[in-house]
Design a protein around this motif. Structure first.
Motif, PDB file in Angstrom:
ATOM      1  N   UNK A   1     -23.825  -9.164  -7.975  1.00  0.00           N
ATOM      2  CA  UNK A   1     -24.152 -10.582  -8.163  1.00  0.00           C
ATOM      3  C   UNK A   1     -22.906 -11.340  -8.612  1.00  0.00           C
ATOM      4  N   UNK A   2     -22.154 -10.751  -9.530  1.00  0.00           N
ATOM      5  CA  UNK A   2     -20.914 -11.377  -9.991  1.00  0.00           C
ATOM      6  C   UNK A   2     -19.916 -11.500  -8.840  1.00  0.00           C
TER       7      UNK A   2
ATOM      8  N   UNK B   1     -22.292 -13.569   2.234  1.00  0.00           N
ATOM      9  CA  UNK B   1     -21.837 -12.394   1.492  1.00  0.00           C
ATOM     10  C   UNK B   1     -22.996 -11.474   1.133  1.00  0.00           C
ATOM     11  N   UNK B   2     -24.097 -12.057   0.676  1.00  0.00           N
ATOM     12  CA  UNK B   2     -25.256 -11.248   0.296  1.00  0.00           C
ATOM     13  C   UNK B   2     -25.826 -10.510   1.503  1.00  0.00           C
ATOM     14  N   UNK B   3     -25.940 -11.200   2.622  1.00  0.00           N
ATOM     15  CA  UNK B   3     -26.470 -10.565   3.838  1.00  0.00           C
ATOM     16  C   UNK B   3     -25.545  -9.446   4.300  1.00  0.00           C
ATOM     17  N   UNK B   4     -24.237  -9.719   4.310  1.00  0.00           N
ATOM     18  CA  UNK B   4     -23.277  -8.696   4.713  1.00  0.00           C
ATOM     19  C   UNK B   4     -23.287  -7.501   3.773  1.00  0.00           C
ATOM     20  N   UNK B   5     -23.446  -7.766   2.492  1.00  0.00           N
ATOM     21  CA  UNK B   5     -23.498  -6.682   1.509  1.00  0.00           C
ATOM     22  C   UNK B   5     -24.756  -5.836   1.695  1.00  0.00           C
ATOM     23  N   UNK B   6     -25.865  -6.484   2.013  1.00  0.00           N
ATOM     24  CA  UNK B   6     -27.100  -5.736   2.302  1.00  0.00           C
ATOM     25  C   UNK B   6     -26.919  -4.824   3.516  1.00  0.00           C
ATOM     26  N   UNK B   7     -26.251  -5.334   4.526  1.00  0.00           N
ATOM     27  CA  UNK B   7     -25.996  -4.530   5.727  1.00  0.00           C
ATOM     28  C   UNK B   7     -25.083  -3.357   5.402  1.00  0.00           C
ATOM     29  N   UNK B   8     -24.033  -3.617   4.617  1.00  0.00           N
ATOM     30  CA  UNK B   8     -23.113  -2.545   4.225  1.00  0.00           C
ATOM     31  C   UNK B   8     -23.833  -1.469   3.416  1.00  0.00           C
ATOM     32  N   UNK B   9     -24.709  -1.889   2.507  1.00  0.00           N
ATOM     33  CA  UNK B   9     -25.471  -0.920   1.707  1.00  0.00           C
ATOM     34  C   UNK B   9     -26.418  -0.117   2.590  1.00  0.00           C
TER      35      UNK B   9
ATOM     36  N   UNK C   1     -27.658   3.293   0.890  1.00  0.00           N
ATOM     37  CA  UNK C   1     -27.693   3.082  -0.550  1.00  0.00           C
ATOM     38  C   UNK C   1     -28.977   2.352  -0.928  1.00  0.00           C
ATOM     39  N   UNK C   2     -29.531   2.674  -2.077  1.00  0.00           N
ATOM     40  CA  UNK C   2     -30.775   2.032  -2.517  1.00  0.00           C
ATOM     41  C   UNK C   2     -30.521   0.719  -3.249  1.00  0.00           C
ATOM     42  N   UNK C   3     -29.246   0.422  -3.550  1.00  0.00           N
ATOM     43  CA  UNK C   3     -28.913  -0.851  -4.195  1.00  0.00           C
ATOM     44  C   UNK C   3     -27.574  -1.343  -3.662  1.00  0.00           C
ATOM     45  N   UNK C   4     -27.344  -2.623  -3.826  1.00  0.00           N
ATOM     46  CA  UNK C   4     -26.108  -3.256  -3.368  1.00  0.00           C
ATOM     47  C   UNK C   4     -25.138  -3.311  -4.549  1.00  0.00           C
ATOM     48  N   UNK C   5     -23.957  -2.753  -4.345  1.00  0.00           N
ATOM     49  CA  UNK C   5     -22.928  -2.719  -5.385  1.00  0.00           C
ATOM     50  C   UNK C   5     -21.811  -3.685  -5.029  1.00  0.00           C
ATOM     51  N   UNK C   6     -20.901  -3.888  -5.966  1.00  0.00           N
ATOM     52  CA  UNK C   6     -19.758  -4.774  -5.743  1.00  0.00           C
ATOM     53  C   UNK C   6     -18.922  -4.300  -4.560  1.00  0.00           C
ATOM     54  N   UNK C   7     -18.839  -3.006  -4.346  1.00  0.00           N
ATOM     55  CA  UNK C   7     -18.087  -2.456  -3.210  1.00  0.00           C
ATOM     56  C   UNK C   7     -18.680  -2.934  -1.884  1.00  0.00           C
ATOM     57  N   UNK C   8     -19.987  -3.040  -1.809  1.00  0.00           N
ATOM     58  CA  UNK C   8     -20.631  -3.540  -0.594  1.00  0.00           C
ATOM     59  C   UNK C   8     -20.288  -5.014  -0.366  1.00  0.00           C
ATOM     60  N   UNK C   9     -20.200  -5.771  -1.436  1.00  0.00           N
ATOM     61  CA  UNK C   9     -19.812  -7.183  -1.333  1.00  0.00           C
ATOM     62  C   UNK C   9     -18.368  -7.274  -0.861  1.00  0.00           C
ATOM     63  N   UNK C  10     -17.516  -6.395  -1.370  1.00  0.00           N
ATOM     64  CA  UNK C  10     -16.117  -6.383  -0.945  1.00  0.00           C
ATOM     65  C   UNK C  10     -16.015  -6.087   0.547  1.00  0.00           C
ATOM     66  N   UNK C  11     -16.783  -5.125   1.016  1.00  0.00           N
ATOM     67  CA  UNK C  11     -16.790  -4.812   2.445  1.00  0.00           C
ATOM     68  C   UNK C  11     -17.253  -6.016   3.267  1.00  0.00           C
TER      69      UNK C  11
END
Length: 71
Positions: free
Chosen positions: A14-15, A31-39, A44-54
């Protein structure tokens, strides 16, 4: 709506979305949608900062390709 009982986004994600979007709602959504796709790709069962970075890297590369195409 999807039947998930726990929070999908870790606090660090979130940060990262907040910082990466610079307060722009559309950018935060991308960013949130892309992070969900990366997760999901990593199963992964949750979205982490690394997924947001990707997701951020992917969006940056896409924007750069569009800019280069239009110039």
């Amino acid at each position: 709506m999807a039947g998930v009982k726990n929070n999908l986004f870790e606090d660090t994600a979130v940060t990262a979305i907040h910082q990466g979007s610079a307060g722009l709602l559309r950018q935060a959504n991308h960013l949130a949608r892309g992070a969900l796709i990366a997760a999901a790709k990593q199963q992964s069962s949750s979205v982490a900062a690394e997924h947001v970075r990707l997701a951020s890297t992917e969006l940056f590369n896409e924007n750069r390709r569009l800019y280069e195409y239009n110039t």
